[in-house]
Design a protein around this motif. Sequence first.
Motif, PDB file in Angstrom:
ATOM      1  N   ALA A 123      11.286 -16.622 -13.769  1.00 11.40           N
ATOM      2  CA  ALA A 123      11.879 -15.374 -14.271  1.00 11.40           C
ATOM      3  C   ALA A 123      12.508 -15.602 -15.642  1.00 11.40           C
ATOM      4  O   ALA A 123      12.336 -14.779 -16.556  1.00 11.40           O
ATOM      5  N   ILE A 124      13.216 -16.708 -15.806  1.00 22.04           N
ATOM      6  CA  ILE A 124      13.829 -17.027 -17.109  1.00 22.04           C
ATOM      7  C   ILE A 124      12.754 -17.208 -18.177  1.00 22.04           C
ATOM      8  O   ILE A 124      12.859 -16.669 -19.286  1.00 22.04           O
ATOM      9  N   LEU A 125      11.702 -17.945 -17.850  1.00 25.07           N
ATOM     10  CA  LEU A 125      10.626 -18.167 -18.817  1.00 25.07           C
ATOM     11  C   LEU A 125       9.885 -16.878 -19.147  1.00 25.07           C
ATOM     12  O   LEU A 125       9.497 -16.655 -20.301  1.00 25.07           O
ATOM     13  N   PHE A 154      -0.126 -16.776 -16.160  1.00 26.63           N
ATOM     14  CA  PHE A 154       0.374 -17.836 -15.292  1.00 26.63           C
ATOM     15  C   PHE A 154       1.801 -17.553 -14.829  1.00 26.63           C
ATOM     16  O   PHE A 154       2.125 -17.734 -13.646  1.00 26.63           O
ATOM     17  N   LEU A 155       2.659 -17.126 -15.745  1.00 26.59           N
ATOM     18  CA  LEU A 155       4.050 -16.857 -15.377  1.00 26.59           C
ATOM     19  C   LEU A 155       4.160 -15.719 -14.372  1.00 26.59           C
ATOM     20  O   LEU A 155       4.907 -15.809 -13.390  1.00 26.59           O
ATOM     21  N   ILE A 156       3.411 -14.656 -14.602  1.00 23.93           N
ATOM     22  CA  ILE A 156       3.465 -13.524 -13.668  1.00 23.93           C
ATOM     23  C   ILE A 156       2.873 -13.898 -12.319  1.00 23.93           C
ATOM     24  O   ILE A 156       3.461 -13.619 -11.267  1.00 23.93           O
ATOM     25  N   ALA A 157       1.713 -14.546 -12.324  1.00 25.65           N
ATOM     26  CA  ALA A 157       1.073 -14.927 -11.067  1.00 25.65           C
ATOM     27  C   ALA A 157       1.933 -15.926 -10.289  1.00 25.65           C
ATOM     28  O   ALA A 157       2.082 -15.808  -9.063  1.00 25.65           O
ATOM     29  N   SER A 158       2.510 -16.888 -10.990  1.00 23.79           N
ATOM     30  CA  SER A 158       3.371 -17.866 -10.329  1.00 23.79           C
ATOM     31  C   SER A 158       4.619 -17.204  -9.759  1.00 23.79           C
ATOM     32  O   SER A 158       5.052 -17.530  -8.649  1.00 23.79           O
ATOM     33  N   PHE A 159       5.203 -16.284 -10.517  1.00 30.19           N
ATOM     34  CA  PHE A 159       6.385 -15.585 -10.026  1.00 30.19           C
ATOM     35  C   PHE A 159       6.062 -14.792  -8.762  1.00 30.19           C
ATOM     36  O   PHE A 159       6.817 -14.848  -7.784  1.00 30.19           O
ATOM     37  N   LEU A 160       4.955 -14.067  -8.772  1.00 25.03           N
ATOM     38  CA  LEU A 160       4.574 -13.293  -7.591  1.00 25.03           C
ATOM     39  C   LEU A 160       4.263 -14.200  -6.403  1.00 25.03           C
ATOM     40  O   LEU A 160       4.638 -13.896  -5.262  1.00 25.03           O
ATOM     41  N   TYR A 161       3.607 -15.316  -6.651  1.00 21.08           N
ATOM     42  CA  TYR A 161       3.307 -16.267  -5.577  1.00 21.08           C
ATOM     43  C   TYR A 161       4.596 -16.819  -4.968  1.00 21.08           C
ATOM     44  O   TYR A 161       4.752 -16.865  -3.744  1.00 21.08           O
ATOM     45  N   GLU A 162       5.518 -17.239  -5.820  1.00 19.35           N
ATOM     46  CA  GLU A 162       6.778 -17.788  -5.330  1.00 19.35           C
ATOM     47  C   GLU A 162       7.624 -16.722  -4.652  1.00 19.35           C
ATOM     48  O   GLU A 162       8.323 -17.012  -3.670  1.00 19.35           O
ATOM     49  N   PHE A 163       7.563 -15.483  -5.134  1.00 19.92           N
ATOM     50  CA  PHE A 163       8.286 -14.393  -4.475  1.00 19.92           C
ATOM     51  C   PHE A 163       7.747 -14.167  -3.072  1.00 19.92           C
ATOM     52  O   PHE A 163       8.524 -13.979  -2.120  1.00 19.92           O
ATOM     53  N   MET A 164       6.418 -14.190  -2.924  1.00 20.07           N
ATOM     54  CA  MET A 164       5.828 -14.039  -1.588  1.00 20.07           C
ATOM     55  C   MET A 164       6.203 -15.215  -0.695  1.00 20.07           C
ATOM     56  O   MET A 164       6.496 -15.029   0.488  1.00 20.07           O
ATOM     57  N   GLU A 165       6.182 -16.429  -1.253  1.00 24.19           N
ATOM     58  CA  GLU A 165       6.588 -17.596  -0.468  1.00 24.19           C
ATOM     59  C   GLU A 165       8.036 -17.461  -0.001  1.00 24.19           C
ATOM     60  O   GLU A 165       8.363 -17.805   1.127  1.00 24.19           O
ATOM     61  N   PHE A 166       8.898 -16.963  -0.861  1.00 25.22           N
ATOM     62  CA  PHE A 166      10.314 -16.841  -0.539  1.00 25.22           C
ATOM     63  C   PHE A 166      10.568 -15.683   0.426  1.00 25.22           C
ATOM     64  O   PHE A 166      11.291 -15.835   1.414  1.00 25.22           O
ATOM     65  N   GLY A 197      14.339 -21.655  -6.407  1.00 23.98           N
ATOM     66  CA  GLY A 197      14.643 -22.285  -7.695  1.00 23.98           C
ATOM     67  C   GLY A 197      13.507 -22.131  -8.691  1.00 23.98           C
ATOM     68  O   GLY A 197      13.736 -21.810  -9.869  1.00 23.98           O
ATOM     69  N   TYR A 198      12.282 -22.347  -8.227  1.00 24.29           N
ATOM     70  CA  TYR A 198      11.134 -22.205  -9.123  1.00 24.29           C
ATOM     71  C   TYR A 198      10.944 -20.749  -9.536  1.00 24.29           C
ATOM     72  O   TYR A 198      10.560 -20.465 -10.668  1.00 24.29           O
ATOM     73  N   MET A 199      11.243 -19.826  -8.620  1.00 19.73           N
ATOM     74  CA  MET A 199      11.138 -18.406  -8.932  1.00 19.73           C
ATOM     75  C   MET A 199      12.144 -18.026 -10.018  1.00 19.73           C
ATOM     76  O   MET A 199      11.814 -17.266 -10.938  1.00 19.73           O
ATOM     77  N   ILE A 200      13.351 -18.566  -9.962  1.00 17.39           N
ATOM     78  CA  ILE A 200      14.353 -18.304 -10.999  1.00 17.39           C
ATOM     79  C   ILE A 200      13.903 -18.880 -12.345  1.00 17.39           C
ATOM     80  O   ILE A 200      14.019 -18.234 -13.387  1.00 17.39           O
ATOM     81  N   LEU A 201      13.361 -20.105 -12.324  1.00 19.34           N
ATOM     82  CA  LEU A 201      12.835 -20.712 -13.552  1.00 19.34           C
ATOM     83  C   LEU A 201      11.750 -19.844 -14.161  1.00 19.34           C
ATOM     84  O   LEU A 201      11.739 -19.593 -15.373  1.00 19.34           O
TER      85      LEU A 201
END
Length: 160
Positions: free
Chosen positions: A84-86, A56-68, A78-82
Motif C-alpha cells: 500500500a505504501i509503495l 505488480f503492486l496492485i495484483a500483489s496487494f489484492l492477493y495479500e488482501f485475499m490471503e489476509f 505486513g506485506y500488504m501495508i508495504l
Amino acid sequence: MNFPVFISDPLAILAYPADSSAFYLAVLFSSLLLFYKSKRGQMNVLLFIQSFIFVFLIASFLYEFMEFAWYDNPFSFGYMILLAILLILFLTAQGRLGSHTLISALLIGWSLGIYILMTIQPFVTVFGYMVTPWFVGLFFAVNFTHLILNQRKSGYIERN
C-alpha cells in the motif's frame, strides 16, 4: 524445476506446482530478456517496467488482501501495508520524478521493506513463493547500482 517433463511435454508442466527456485529462475530469465530487447532497441523497457510495477503492486496487494481477509493469514498484513505504501508512492510521485529514479526508488523500497519484514516475521511470501534473504539482497544491490549509475550518467552526481 521438472526439466525432463518440460522437455517431453511442455504443456504438462502447468500441472506441476513450482517452488521458489522456479520463481528466481523466472526473474533471471525475464531480466535477461528485457536487457537483450533493450540493447537491440526492440522494446521500450522503461515503459514496460513502469507498467509492470503498477500491475505488480496492485495484483500483489489484492492477493495479500485475499490471503489476509479470506484465509486469515496474519503474515500477509505486513506485506500488504508495504505494498500500500509503495502503491501510494508510485501514484503520487509518477509525474514528479523521472522514470528511472521512480522505478529504482520503488524497487529499492520494495527490497528494503521485504528485508525489514524478514526480521519481524518468520517468513515472507510473494504470490505464495517464499522469498529468501540472498534474493532480496541481490535485488537491492542490482537496483541500487542501477540508480547510482543512472544518476551519474544523467549528471546528478558530480565527479571529483
